[in-house]
Design a protein around this motif. Structure first.
Motif, PDB file in Angstrom:
ATOM      1  N   ARG A 159       0.945  -1.136   0.022  1.00  0.00           N
ATOM      2  CA  ARG A 159      -0.074   0.065   0.038  1.00  0.00           C
ATOM      3  C   ARG A 159       0.742   1.265   0.045  1.00  0.00           C
ATOM      4  NH1 ARG A 159      -3.250   2.796  -2.232  1.00  0.00           N
ATOM      5  NH2 ARG A 159      -4.705   4.370  -0.981  1.00  0.00           N
ATOM      6  N   VAL A 160       1.926   1.310   0.875  1.00  0.00           N
ATOM      7  CA  VAL A 160       3.032   2.478   0.565  1.00  0.00           C
ATOM      8  C   VAL A 160       3.360   2.615  -0.666  1.00  0.00           C
ATOM      9  CG1 VAL A 160       4.796   3.284   1.915  1.00  0.00           C
ATOM     10  CG2 VAL A 160       3.319   2.231   3.221  1.00  0.00           C
ATOM     11  N   VAL A 161       3.844   1.674  -1.319  1.00  0.00           N
ATOM     12  CA  VAL A 161       4.508   1.444  -2.751  1.00  0.00           C
ATOM     13  C   VAL A 161       3.401   2.288  -3.515  1.00  0.00           C
ATOM     14  CG1 VAL A 161       5.315   0.386  -4.565  1.00  0.00           C
ATOM     15  CG2 VAL A 161       6.034  -0.240  -2.452  1.00  0.00           C
ATOM     16  N   GLU A 162       1.889   1.864  -3.620  1.00  0.00           N
ATOM     17  CA  GLU A 162       1.016   2.417  -4.158  1.00  0.00           C
ATOM     18  C   GLU A 162       0.837   4.037  -3.964  1.00  0.00           C
ATOM     19  OE1 GLU A 162      -2.023  -1.506  -4.564  1.00  0.00           O
ATOM     20  OE2 GLU A 162      -2.594  -0.058  -3.340  1.00  0.00           O
ATOM     21  N   LEU A 163       0.657   4.274  -2.602  1.00  0.00           N
ATOM     22  CA  LEU A 163       0.614   5.632  -2.396  1.00  0.00           C
ATOM     23  C   LEU A 163       1.663   6.476  -2.842  1.00  0.00           C
ATOM     24  CD1 LEU A 163      -0.545   5.251   1.495  1.00  0.00           C
ATOM     25  CD2 LEU A 163      -1.809   6.082  -0.209  1.00  0.00           C
ATOM     26  N   SER A 164       2.905   6.115  -2.955  1.00  0.00           N
ATOM     27  CA  SER A 164       3.943   6.761  -3.360  1.00  0.00           C
ATOM     28  C   SER A 164       3.930   7.150  -4.867  1.00  0.00           C
ATOM     29  CB  SER A 164       5.303   6.019  -2.997  1.00  0.00           C
ATOM     30  OG  SER A 164       5.667   5.535  -1.762  1.00  0.00           O
ATOM     31  N   ARG A 165       3.347   5.925  -5.513  1.00  0.00           N
ATOM     32  CA  ARG A 165       3.188   6.296  -6.995  1.00  0.00           C
ATOM     33  C   ARG A 165       2.105   7.038  -7.283  1.00  0.00           C
ATOM     34  NH1 ARG A 165       4.901  -0.026  -8.469  1.00  0.00           N
ATOM     35  NH2 ARG A 165       7.038   0.297  -8.432  1.00  0.00           N
ATOM     36  N   GLU A 166       0.876   7.049  -6.398  1.00  0.00           N
ATOM     37  CA  GLU A 166      -0.277   7.818  -6.592  1.00  0.00           C
ATOM     38  C   GLU A 166       0.235   9.294  -6.521  1.00  0.00           C
ATOM     39  OE1 GLU A 166      -3.129   6.303  -3.871  1.00  0.00           O
ATOM     40  OE2 GLU A 166      -3.462   4.547  -4.968  1.00  0.00           O
ATOM     41  N   ALA A 167       1.207   9.555  -5.489  1.00  0.00           N
ATOM     42  CA  ALA A 167       1.571  11.012  -5.212  1.00  0.00           C
ATOM     43  C   ALA A 167       2.678  11.472  -6.422  1.00  0.00           C
ATOM     44  CB  ALA A 167       2.102  11.133  -4.177  1.00  0.00           C
ATOM     45  N   GLY A 168       2.862  10.579  -7.417  1.00  0.00           N
ATOM     46  CA  GLY A 168       3.975  11.016  -8.559  1.00  0.00           C
ATOM     47  C   GLY A 168       5.244  10.854  -8.435  1.00  0.00           C
ATOM     48  N   TRP A 169       5.556   9.800  -7.463  1.00  0.00           N
ATOM     49  CA  TRP A 169       7.155   9.457  -6.992  1.00  0.00           C
ATOM     50  C   TRP A 169       7.106   7.928  -7.092  1.00  0.00           C
ATOM     51  CZ3 TRP A 169       9.068  14.225  -6.889  1.00  0.00           C
ATOM     52  CH2 TRP A 169       8.449  15.110  -6.375  1.00  0.00           C
ATOM     53  N   GLU A 170       8.390   7.312  -7.225  1.00  0.00           N
ATOM     54  CA  GLU A 170       8.619   6.091  -6.784  1.00  0.00           C
ATOM     55  C   GLU A 170       9.162   5.689  -5.444  1.00  0.00           C
ATOM     56  OE1 GLU A 170       8.327   3.639  -9.120  1.00  0.00           O
ATOM     57  OE2 GLU A 170       7.437   5.150 -10.383  1.00  0.00           O
ATOM     58  N   PHE A 171       8.780   4.582  -4.967  1.00  0.00           N
ATOM     59  CA  PHE A 171       9.143   4.233  -3.761  1.00  0.00           C
ATOM     60  C   PHE A 171      10.646   3.564  -3.746  1.00  0.00           C
ATOM     61  CE2 PHE A 171       9.239   1.567  -0.029  1.00  0.00           C
ATOM     62  CZ  PHE A 171       8.802   2.406   1.228  1.00  0.00           C
ATOM     63  N   GLY A 172      11.426   4.109  -2.611  1.00  0.00           N
ATOM     64  CA  GLY A 172      12.905   3.728  -2.941  1.00  0.00           C
ATOM     65  C   GLY A 172      13.555   2.815  -2.036  1.00  0.00           C
ATOM     66  N   GLY A 173      12.535   2.168  -1.108  1.00  0.00           N
ATOM     67  CA  GLY A 173      12.963   1.313  -0.067  1.00  0.00           C
ATOM     68  C   GLY A 173      12.764  -0.293  -0.371  1.00  0.00           C
ATOM     69  N   ASP A 174      13.598  -1.039  -0.043  1.00  0.00           N
ATOM     70  CA  ASP A 174      13.226  -2.539   0.004  1.00  0.00           C
ATOM     71  C   ASP A 174      12.208  -2.860   1.269  1.00  0.00           C
ATOM     72  OD1 ASP A 174      15.255  -2.233   1.742  1.00  0.00           O
ATOM     73  OD2 ASP A 174      16.717  -3.372   0.721  1.00  0.00           O
ATOM     74  N   ILE A 175      12.095  -2.096   2.191  1.00  0.00           N
ATOM     75  CA  ILE A 175      11.275  -2.143   3.362  1.00  0.00           C
ATOM     76  C   ILE A 175      10.473  -0.900   3.785  1.00  0.00           C
ATOM     77  CG2 ILE A 175      12.765  -3.793   4.346  1.00  0.00           C
ATOM     78  CD1 ILE A 175      13.499  -1.770   6.478  1.00  0.00           C
ATOM     79  N   ALA A 176       9.603  -0.829   4.561  1.00  0.00           N
ATOM     80  CA  ALA A 176       8.777   0.317   4.746  1.00  0.00           C
ATOM     81  C   ALA A 176       8.598   0.455   6.148  1.00  0.00           C
ATOM     82  CB  ALA A 176       7.252   0.287   4.111  1.00  0.00           C
ATOM     83  N   GLY A 177       9.639  -0.092   7.013  1.00  0.00           N
ATOM     84  CA  GLY A 177       9.376  -0.108   8.336  1.00  0.00           C
ATOM     85  C   GLY A 177       9.777  -1.261   9.196  1.00  0.00           C
ATOM     86  N   HIS A 178       9.672  -1.242  10.333  1.00  0.00           N
ATOM     87  CA  HIS A 178      10.450  -2.551  11.215  1.00  0.00           C
ATOM     88  C   HIS A 178       9.884  -2.254  12.637  1.00  0.00           C
ATOM     89  CE1 HIS A 178      13.116   0.432  12.760  1.00  0.00           C
ATOM     90  NE2 HIS A 178      13.419   0.795  11.537  1.00  0.00           N
ATOM     91  N   LEU A 179      10.166  -3.428  13.379  1.00  0.00           N
ATOM     92  CA  LEU A 179       9.873  -3.436  15.009  1.00  0.00           C
ATOM     93  C   LEU A 179      10.707  -2.440  15.429  1.00  0.00           C
ATOM     94  CD1 LEU A 179       9.501  -7.206  15.573  1.00  0.00           C
ATOM     95  CD2 LEU A 179       7.577  -5.180  15.621  1.00  0.00           C
ATOM     96  N   VAL A 180      10.293  -1.850  16.767  1.00  0.00           N
ATOM     97  CA  VAL A 180      11.284  -1.136  17.608  1.00  0.00           C
ATOM     98  C   VAL A 180      10.610  -1.233  18.994  1.00  0.00           C
ATOM     99  CG1 VAL A 180       9.757   1.038  17.772  1.00  0.00           C
ATOM    100  CG2 VAL A 180      12.244   1.260  17.719  1.00  0.00           C
ATOM    101  N   GLY A 181      11.598  -1.083  20.058  1.00  0.00           N
ATOM    102  CA  GLY A 181      11.327  -1.526  21.247  1.00  0.00           C
ATOM    103  C   GLY A 181      12.519  -1.101  22.257  1.00  0.00           C
ATOM    104  N   GLU A 182      12.376  -1.963  23.426  1.00  0.00           N
ATOM    105  CA  GLU A 182      13.799  -1.730  24.269  1.00  0.00           C
ATOM    106  C   GLU A 182      14.766  -2.326  23.442  1.00  0.00           C
ATOM    107  OE1 GLU A 182      10.314  -3.644  26.604  1.00  0.00           O
ATOM    108  OE2 GLU A 182      11.043  -3.790  24.510  1.00  0.00           O
ATOM    109  N   PHE A 183      16.005  -1.553  23.924  1.00  0.00           N
ATOM    110  CA  PHE A 183      17.252  -1.831  23.341  1.00  0.00           C
ATOM    111  C   PHE A 183      17.930  -3.056  24.157  1.00  0.00           C
ATOM    112  CE2 PHE A 183      22.020  -1.657  23.448  1.00  0.00           C
ATOM    113  CZ  PHE A 183      22.179  -1.678  21.757  1.00  0.00           C
TER     114      PHE A 183
END
Length: 241
Positions: free
Chosen positions: A159-183
């Motif tokens: 969906r993020v890839v689709e949204l990027s293209r709908e806005a007139g750009w290309e999506f450049g990432g091989d991921i769109a995020g990840h887990l985060v938490g305690e170190f």
């Protein structure tokens, strides 16, 4: 096997409430750090990416006592903004008419932040338009996550890839995020695809981890111009206010 939490609500126990507060506090401090970078005029023509990275490292130490970052510090300018996280492009000197992004993961009292923003020097309208689109695509991605309780990492990535293209750009990432938490948070190396918002991540994002804690996520957006002249990047907490 991943333990799935059937409720999408967060902060439903005292321990979880404390985790949420710590994660939000870490992000708030990262926002303060980035605001100070702007206020001090640290992003300027003639400074090198590596030099700027070291200056920001020292500023984080002065402001918050930060001594560790959970991932490599990223300052990317010009053509280097086309590169993904794992790349290590040559050091570049910022020009008068420049686009660049910062991606930092400071550790505040054993809690991880992951924060990224794009900056523009000069008046180039395409660079300013791309920078403006980053937050718009990010917010649309967050809204899609909010309205799809059973969404998987792979589905949100698509969906993020689709949204990027709908806005007139290309999506450049091989991921769109990840887990985060305690170190240190749960290992998110390439073998742990379920820890990413990425193709192949087929488990529900709203779940608990192996320790029974609620999973929390970073959403990141990496946009490129269609002709791949330059790009921009932003990221922050996805599932928390």
């Amino acid at each position: 096997m991943t333990t799935v939490d059937t409720s999408p609500e967060l902060g439903d126990s005292p321990d979880e409430d404390a985790r949420v507060r710590r994660l939000l506090d870490a992000q708030a401090k990262a926002e303060q750090l980035f605001a100070e970078i702007t206020d001090r005029g640290m992003i300027r023509p003639g400074v090198g990416e590596r030099e700027l990275s070291n200056e920001i490292r020292d500023l984080a130490a002065d402001m918050f006592g930060v001594t560790r970052h959970w991932h490599k510090r990223i300052v990317r300018a010009g053509e280097n903004t086309l590169q993904t996280y794992r790349a290590n492009p040559p050091d570049r000197i910022l020009a008068d008419d420049e686009i660049l992004f910062l991606d930092f993961g400071p550790i505040f009292e054993e809690w991880e932040a992951d924060f990224g923003r794009t900056f523009v020097l000069g008046d180039d309208p395409t660079k300013h338009a791309l920078r403006a689109s980053l937050s718009q695509v990010w917010e649309a991605g967050r809204e899609h996550f909010r309205t799809h309780p059973d969404i998987t990492g792979a589905q949100l990535y698509d969906r993020v890839v689709e949204l990027s293209r709908e806005a007139g750009w290309e999506f450049g990432g091989d991921i769109a995020g990840h887990l985060v938490g305690e170190f240190p948070h749960e290992n998110i190396d390439a073998a742990e695809i379920e820890s990413y918002i990425a193709p192949g991540s087929e488990g529900p994002m709203r779940r608990t981890d192996r320790a029974g804690r609620q999973c929390h996520w970073i959403l990141e957006v990496h946009l490129l111009t269609p002709d791949r002249r330059f790009g921009g990047f932003c990221e922050e907490l996805l599932d928390l206010p």
